[in-house]
Design an enzyme around this catalytic site. Sequence first.
Site, PDB file in Angstrom:
ATOM      1  CB  ALA A 165      -0.772   0.003   1.432  1.00 12.21           C
ATOM      2  N   GLY A 204      -0.852  -5.809  -0.211  1.00 13.03           N
ATOM      3  CA  GLY A 204      -1.892  -4.946  -1.240  1.00 13.03           C
ATOM      4  C   GLY A 204      -1.468  -5.446  -1.844  1.00 13.03           C
ATOM      5  CD  GLU A 220      -4.518  -7.424   1.272  1.00 16.18           C
ATOM      6  OE1 GLU A 220      -5.621  -7.423   2.306  1.00 16.18           O
ATOM      7  OE2 GLU A 220      -4.303  -6.184   1.152  1.00 16.18           O
ATOM      8  CD  GLU A 236      -0.972  -6.261   4.274  1.00 16.35           C
ATOM      9  OE1 GLU A 236      -1.184  -6.029   3.597  1.00 16.35           O
ATOM     10  OE2 GLU A 236      -0.010  -7.648   5.161  1.00 16.35           O
TER      11      GLU A 236
END
Length: 694
Positions: free
Chosen positions: A66, A105, A108, A128
């Site tokens: 992210a 992310g 993901e 995370e």
Amino acid sequence: MTAINEFVTYEAKGTVGVVTVNSPPVNALSQGVRAGIKGGIEAAVADGSVNAVVLACAGRTFIAGADITEFGKPPKEPGLNVVISTIESSSKPVVAAIHGTALGGGLETALGCHYRVAVPSAKVGLPEVKLGILPGAGGTQRLPRVVGVQKALEFITSGVHVPAKQAFAAGLIDEMIDGDLTEGAIAFAKKVVAEGRPLVKISEQNDKLEEARKNPAIFDEFRKANARKFRGFEAPENCIKAIEAAVNLPFADGLKRERELFMELMSGEQAKAQQYFFFAERQANKIPDVPKDTPLIDIKTAGIVGAGTMGGGIAMNFLQAGIPVTIVETSQEALDKGIGVIKSNYAATVSKGRLKQEAMDKYMSLLTGSTSLEDLKDADIVIEAIFENMDVKKEVFGKLDKICKQGAILATNTSTLDIDEIGTATSRPDYVIGLHFFSPANVMRLLEEVRTKKTSATVMATCMALAKKIGKVPVMVGVCEGFVGNRMLAKRGEQASQLILEGAKLEDVDRVLYDFGFPMGPFAMSDLAGNDVGWRIRQGKGVKSPVADAICELGRFGQKTGDGYYHYEKGSRTPQPDPIVEEIIVKAARDAGINRRQVSDEEILKRCVYPMINEAAKILEEGIATRASDIDVIWVYGYGWPIYRGGPMRYADHIGLENIYNDLLKFKAEHGDEWTPAPLLERLVKEGKSFKDL
């Protein structure tokens, strides 16, 4: 080639559409990147000339996570879940082409693709948890559906970066690509179409969840097995709860539960502290007066003076980085003993399966022992790691100055002594620096680098780069007694010793600091390190400490003798309160005329922690530390300050400098002038500022 926006392009290569992210340096998932990926996938779906899609990244890495700069700010559309849903619902197979790292992310996003390919050097992970949060875009719901619940629990709660080959074995990667990644991914996409393979939507896969559905105890067993590692942290528990939701709820409901747990963490203090620390660690790499383009010395060989506990541990760091080491001792007996310890340390790691025998053999082949300083004449850096005596260190540095080649760095591992003075023993004070490793030196990550008034920019820049090469986290500080970490630690030690005289039980002092988040309290730590170490230092300075001295006079040096502040049963490291020590404390208090009393846990915590913060303010004002956040990095990596509290300076800002200031004045009235608030602390309070404002 079509530019979707400034970050993402789309190009049809034959029958395969390639969506390429190009947002240096790490292709982070900023709003522009998210919008670009969504637009690129939509363009590929609309392109009648292609029947498959590859999602790739330019530069050195796949999407590395992210955009952390967006944390705490109002969300911007499209959200990552929307982007992933666009990918997963594509009518054409989408293949993620992974190189570098696919983290957070990024992974993901890859899990939203129908297939994943990677080069052997790639790594994937959901880190995370290290930022005090959990994967918030379906990672906790999709990963267990691919690798199984047990592996998902391990991967997500540790935040580990998983090598591509291991990910392939776990089923997370569908094919390994040797050679050009994009071409390999295109070939794989064509094969998927030619073989009529299905569009694998992970959100619809449930087979890997069945085992956990039949055995729900897997979650509590995992909690129990990792209780010590997770102690004090909030994020691992929420990660576990989110994975439980993947097992027990339909996918859409699991996503909602994941979001709830994510937001719970995101708004909490731990996430803020851990994210603060993420930036603090990176900021510590910057030395304001050392330009980025400063030339570096090429460190190809290293010399170590002293093969004791510290010298041997330091040597291991270099060996593991592939740097040949010559280690020197005063006698063959001491040398053989030191090399033997290094060898046995590696052998123990091999026996536990954490190191291959071939790796151990390679490390040992890079190690040369000697009893002559002359054998260090060609070393690029020499680190002195002998006992703390100024005269002896200056004698060694004088000899090294004459022996070592010009341009070689001369470093000392001293933890307290004046390195400016050590440098006067040489004709090259600009090539003298302190490299304060922490024990055990082959394990502890902090390297407190100490610049003298004359240390050159090249030497500083070289040593900062070298620290990373040998797996350390470097922080540059200035010269003073104890530097930053030990100078602050001394203040905590003084108060801990005073508290037990006033009536606090030493096990209560240790318990309060353990409950705060430290790995152990000050007295248990002293027993572990060896009480005789501090005793010798005090004797050298002519300093008295009634309880500590009395304990050492009885030969109670800690765990190594079976008795210290605590008693230890044979073969056990569990501290047990000892009536003998309580008698010593009561007598010392009586001799000092102290009326003992009940001491609250709150007072114990404040009196141990606040003097450290006050001393840190003095350190900042003196310019010994460059920035408050550097002090936090030192204390987290060197002294076990709980990272979820961000470090002592971040903690001070959180509880309020005015509150600390007022308590210091209260303690000053009760206990004396040593509690006088530091001028910097007083100024910040009067100006309504915090350490973060400096």
